[in-house]
Design an enzyme around this catalytic site. Sequence first.
Site, short mmCIF file in Angstrom:
data_model
loop_
_atom_site.label_atom_id
_atom_site.label_comp_id
_atom_site.label_asym_id
_atom_site.label_seq_id
_atom_site.Cartn_x
_atom_site.Cartn_y
_atom_site.Cartn_z
N GLU A 15 -0.33 2.87 -12.03
CA GLU A 15 0.81 3.47 -10.79
C GLU A 15 0.93 4.96 -12.58
OE1 GLU A 15 4.93 5.00 -10.83
OE2 GLU A 15 4.00 3.99 -12.62
N GLU A 16 1.34 3.78 -13.66
CA GLU A 16 1.16 4.81 -15.13
C GLU A 16 0.17 6.00 -15.72
OE1 GLU A 16 3.92 4.52 -16.01
OE2 GLU A 16 5.27 2.54 -15.91
N ASP A 22 10.87 0.09 -8.26
CA ASP A 22 10.21 0.33 -9.66
C ASP A 22 11.37 0.57 -10.80
OD1 ASP A 22 9.24 1.45 -12.13
OD2 ASP A 22 7.20 2.41 -10.53
N ASP A 52 8.89 -1.75 -16.76
CA ASP A 52 8.70 -1.19 -16.12
C ASP A 52 6.90 -1.60 -15.58
OD1 ASP A 52 7.97 0.67 -14.43
OD2 ASP A 52 8.01 2.44 -16.22
N HIS A 70 4.32 -2.18 -8.92
CA HIS A 70 3.19 -1.85 -9.58
C HIS A 70 2.89 -2.32 -10.97
CE1 HIS A 70 4.40 0.26 -13.40
NE2 HIS A 70 5.64 1.48 -12.30
N HIS A 74 10.09 3.29 -21.07
CA HIS A 74 8.48 4.18 -21.83
C HIS A 74 8.68 3.39 -23.17
CE1 HIS A 74 6.27 5.67 -18.59
NE2 HIS A 74 7.29 5.00 -17.46
#
Length: 373
Positions: free
Chosen positions: A212-213, A235, A180, A67, A329
Site C-alpha cells: 500500500e505504501e 487505515d 500505519d 495493509h 510517517h
Amino acid sequence: MTFDIKNTLFTLLTLDGISGHETALADYMQQQFSATAHEVWRDRLGNVVARYGSESPDALRVMVFAHMDEVGFMVRKIEPTGFVRFERVGGPAQITMPGSRVTLNTEQGPVPGCIGIKAYHFAKADERTQSPSLDKLWIDIGAHSKADAERMGVRVGTPITLYNPPQLLANDLVCSKALDDRLGCTALLGVAQGIRQQPLAIALYLVASVQEEFNIRGIVPVLSRIKPDLAIGIDITPSCDTPDLHDYSDVVVNQGVGITCLNYHGRGTLAGLITPPRLITMLEQTAREAAIPVQREVAPGVITETGYIQVEQNGIPCASLSIPCRYTHSPAEVASLRDLGHCIDLLTALAQQRPESFPIEPIPGTLQEHPLL
C-alpha cells in the site's frame, strides 16, 4: 477468550516489513487467522486472505482489509568507507530522517544503524535548521569499509525500517514506528477473534494486504478471487489535536474511529474515495446502536486502496474506517488503544448484521437484489 489489543499490536510493531518485504508480517497474520478462519490463503504478491461466515455461494461478500507494509528505505549504494546510501520506499517524513535509528533487514539478520547528521559544532547556520536532501544523507552501521558492510549481509536492495520500539504513553496512547498500519492489522485480528464462534449470515473476508505504501494497488489481485460486494478499509488518518493542526479538522485521538466521507491524494497519484452516503449511514447507524463513538472525516492528502478497489470489476462500493494518528510517517507515530478498540467493536457488530442491512446496489443487468437505504 478475550482479545489482547495491546499485546497483539506490540507484537506486530516488533516485526519489520517495508513494501514488497512483508513476509514476517504475512507469516504472523496467516498463523493467527488459521486458528479461527474457515480457509486462509496467500496469493503470489503476498496478500493474506481469511474467510469467515456463510459458505453459501449466494452469500453477500464483504471484504475488510488493512495493509501490512510500512514506510522505510532501501540500500542504493555502499560507499568504499562503509557508509550506506539509500532511497525512500513509500513516504517516510524526510524532516525526521537525520539522527533517526534504523534497522537493515539483511538475509543474515538485522543490522542496526543510524542516519548520519553533520556534527552540530561544525554545521553552518542553515545546516543547523534545515533538513538535508535525500542524496546528502547516509546510514552509519559501524562498518569501516564496503567489504566490512557486505560481510554483515548488507547489499544493494537490502530493505531498511525505522527503529522505535513501541511504548505506552498516558491515556491509552501508544508511540511507535509503523502504527500505519499495524493498527489496522490488529483490528483484523480483533474482528477474527470477535466473530470466531458467531454464525454470520454474510461471507466475510479479512485481508492483510501488501505494498500500500508503495503503489496502493497491491490488494487488487485479491479482488478477482473474492469478488466482494462491499469493501471496507482500515487505515490511519492524521489526528488534528496537536498545536500545528488543531484548527484544521475535528478528528482527534481518543474520540472514536473515523468514518471517511472523502479522501484524495492530489500529489502524483490522482485518486481517492467519496464514500457513498448510504454506506456512511450504515456505519453510523451500526455504531449508534452499539454505543460506539465515531467521527466523520474529510482528509485531502490521504489515499488508500479504496481509491482503486472502487473502480474494479463492475464497481465495488467502498467505505473506509480511519484511526486517528499523530506524527504520521515519522519514527514516532502516536495513536489510541481506545480508538483501535472502537474500530474492532464497530466491524464486529457490522459483521453480524443481516445481508439486507447492507445497502448494496444491484449490478445492472443481473438479478442481484440488495435493498437500498
